[in-house]
Motif scaffolding. Structure first.
Motif, PDB file in Angstrom:
ATOM      1  N   VAL A   9      96.261  -6.983  15.468  1.00  0.00           N
ATOM      2  CA  VAL A   9      95.088  -6.975  16.167  1.00  0.00           C
ATOM      3  C   VAL A   9      94.604  -7.542  17.142  1.00  0.00           C
ATOM      4  O   VAL A   9      95.581  -8.672  17.335  1.00  0.00           O
ATOM      5  N   GLU A  10      93.998  -6.841  18.345  1.00  0.00           N
ATOM      6  CA  GLU A  10      93.638  -8.244  19.951  1.00  0.00           C
ATOM      7  C   GLU A  10      91.848  -8.273  19.268  1.00  0.00           C
ATOM      8  O   GLU A  10      91.471  -7.009  19.208  1.00  0.00           O
ATOM      9  N   ILE A  11      91.742  -9.103  20.015  1.00  0.00           N
ATOM     10  CA  ILE A  11      90.514  -9.323  19.557  1.00  0.00           C
ATOM     11  C   ILE A  11      89.819 -10.212  20.368  1.00  0.00           C
ATOM     12  O   ILE A  11      90.613 -10.706  21.389  1.00  0.00           O
ATOM     13  N   HIS A  12      88.841  -9.688  21.146  1.00  0.00           N
ATOM     14  CA  HIS A  12      88.672 -10.631  21.826  1.00  0.00           C
ATOM     15  C   HIS A  12      87.024 -11.552  21.440  1.00  0.00           C
ATOM     16  O   HIS A  12      86.531 -10.853  20.672  1.00  0.00           O
ATOM     17  N   TYR A  13      86.513 -12.824  21.660  1.00  0.00           N
ATOM     18  CA  TYR A  13      85.979 -13.987  21.011  1.00  0.00           C
ATOM     19  C   TYR A  13      85.171 -14.938  22.063  1.00  0.00           C
ATOM     20  O   TYR A  13      85.685 -15.417  22.978  1.00  0.00           O
ATOM     21  N   THR A  14      84.790 -15.447  20.924  1.00  0.00           N
ATOM     22  CA  THR A  14      83.932 -16.444  21.429  1.00  0.00           C
ATOM     23  C   THR A  14      83.444 -17.086  20.752  1.00  0.00           C
ATOM     24  O   THR A  14      82.475 -16.788  19.800  1.00  0.00           O
ATOM     25  N   LEU A  15      83.822 -19.075  20.704  1.00  0.00           N
ATOM     26  CA  LEU A  15      83.676 -19.350  19.218  1.00  0.00           C
ATOM     27  C   LEU A  15      82.620 -20.867  19.432  1.00  0.00           C
ATOM     28  O   LEU A  15      83.131 -21.099  21.127  1.00  0.00           O
ATOM     29  N   THR A  16      81.407 -21.229  18.756  1.00  0.00           N
ATOM     30  CA  THR A  16      80.793 -21.914  19.383  1.00  0.00           C
ATOM     31  C   THR A  16      80.001 -22.451  18.096  1.00  0.00           C
ATOM     32  O   THR A  16      80.884 -22.159  16.900  1.00  0.00           O
ATOM     33  N   ASP A  17      80.159 -24.035  18.042  1.00  0.00           N
ATOM     34  CA  ASP A  17      79.491 -24.620  16.716  1.00  0.00           C
ATOM     35  C   ASP A  17      77.741 -23.944  16.756  1.00  0.00           C
ATOM     36  O   ASP A  17      77.635 -23.561  16.960  1.00  0.00           O
ATOM     37  N   SER A  18      77.849 -24.880  14.917  1.00  0.00           N
ATOM     38  CA  SER A  18      76.188 -24.412  15.293  1.00  0.00           C
ATOM     39  C   SER A  18      75.158 -25.146  16.051  1.00  0.00           C
ATOM     40  O   SER A  18      73.915 -24.420  16.030  1.00  0.00           O
ATOM     41  N   GLU A  19      75.531 -25.884  17.196  1.00  0.00           N
ATOM     42  CA  GLU A  19      73.992 -26.208  18.432  1.00  0.00           C
ATOM     43  C   GLU A  19      74.689 -25.025  19.669  1.00  0.00           C
ATOM     44  O   GLU A  19      74.079 -25.201  20.749  1.00  0.00           O
ATOM     45  N   GLY A  20      75.735 -24.154  19.121  1.00  0.00           N
ATOM     46  CA  GLY A  20      75.531 -23.260  20.054  1.00  0.00           C
ATOM     47  C   GLY A  20      76.224 -23.986  21.170  1.00  0.00           C
ATOM     48  O   GLY A  20      76.636 -22.900  22.522  1.00  0.00           O
ATOM     49  N   VAL A 137      86.625  -6.041  18.633  1.00  0.00           N
ATOM     50  CA  VAL A 137      87.618  -5.540  18.840  1.00  0.00           C
ATOM     51  C   VAL A 137      88.159  -4.786  19.801  1.00  0.00           C
ATOM     52  O   VAL A 137      87.949  -3.660  20.417  1.00  0.00           O
ATOM     53  N   VAL A 138      89.582  -5.054  20.461  1.00  0.00           N
ATOM     54  CA  VAL A 138      89.936  -4.490  20.444  1.00  0.00           C
ATOM     55  C   VAL A 138      91.417  -3.322  20.425  1.00  0.00           C
ATOM     56  O   VAL A 138      91.414  -2.066  21.621  1.00  0.00           O
ATOM     57  N   SER A 139      92.256  -4.149  20.080  1.00  0.00           N
ATOM     58  CA  SER A 139      93.262  -2.534  19.862  1.00  0.00           C
ATOM     59  C   SER A 139      93.651  -2.746  18.360  1.00  0.00           C
ATOM     60  O   SER A 139      93.259  -4.373  18.272  1.00  0.00           O
ATOM     61  N   VAL A 140      93.998  -2.083  17.557  1.00  0.00           N
ATOM     62  CA  VAL A 140      94.174  -2.557  15.934  1.00  0.00           C
ATOM     63  C   VAL A 140      95.482  -0.988  15.849  1.00  0.00           C
ATOM     64  O   VAL A 140      95.519  -0.384  16.212  1.00  0.00           O
ATOM     65  N   ARG A 141      96.690  -2.020  15.371  1.00  0.00           N
ATOM     66  CA  ARG A 141      97.963  -0.476  15.459  1.00  0.00           C
ATOM     67  C   ARG A 141      98.471  -1.386  13.846  1.00  0.00           C
ATOM     68  O   ARG A 141      99.024  -2.845  14.014  1.00  0.00           O
ATOM     69  N   GLU A 142      99.378  -0.488  13.237  1.00  0.00           N
ATOM     70  CA  GLU A 142     100.244  -0.793  12.460  1.00  0.00           C
ATOM     71  C   GLU A 142     101.280  -1.472  12.988  1.00  0.00           C
ATOM     72  O   GLU A 142     102.082  -1.130  13.589  1.00  0.00           O
TER      73      GLU A 142
END
Length: 154
Positions: A9-20, A137-142
């Motif tokens: 799996v390939e993903i783009h993500y942004t991770l923040t805490d509970s205060e943003g 979700v950018v890509s998914v392959r076996e």
């Protein structure tokens, strides 16, 4: 194809805490690539990925126990400054590599210095933090047989 165990799996993500406050992001860079079901990402996020497909965009909140764990007070310890041989000047925020009681490598951070007493924290920096992910979700392959046997995406 939907995400299942042994999917790459390939993903783009942004991770923040509970205060943003932004903690990390793949924005402007390469997507994060991992082997689903192999423990390459935190358990809570891995669970939330199941069944998703290319193009899916979603937000998820991961509790500390499903992320980097709760803060363990036993991993916060005081030691004498003399234990840091070869370091000229100790400062709060310095990070060192050490071994836990089981011989596993860990990272420890100096969180306080009072005279000759140095307080270190061996918890993961995100222990005890509620994690807020924005995912695409950018890509998914076996996965190939090699990837499955090695336990990570190539």
């Amino acid at each position: 194809m939907n995400i299942a165990d042994n999917s790459v799996v390939e993903i783009h993500y942004t991770l923040t805490d509970s205060e943003g406050e932004k903690i990390d992001s793949s924005e402007g860079g390469e997507p994060l690539k991992f082997l689903q079901g192999a423990g390459n990402i935190i358990p809570g996020l891995e669970r939330e990925m199941l069944g998703k497909a290319v193009g899916d965009k979603f937000q998820v909140v991961i509790a500390p126990q499903d992320g980097y764990g709760e803060t363990n007070p036993q991993l916060i310890q005081q030691m004498p400054a003399s234990a840091f041989q070869g370091v000229d000047k100790l400062e709060v925020g310095m990070v060192f590599h050490a071994q836990n009681s089981g011989g596993q490598p860990i990272q420890v951070e100096i969180i306080d210095i009072e005279g000759d007493n140095v307080t270190i924290n061996g918890n993961h920096p995100l222990a005890g933090v509620e994690l807020h992910f924005s995912i695409e979700v950018v890509s998914v392959r076996e996965a190939s047989d090699d990837e499955v046997s090695h336990g990570h995406a190539h």
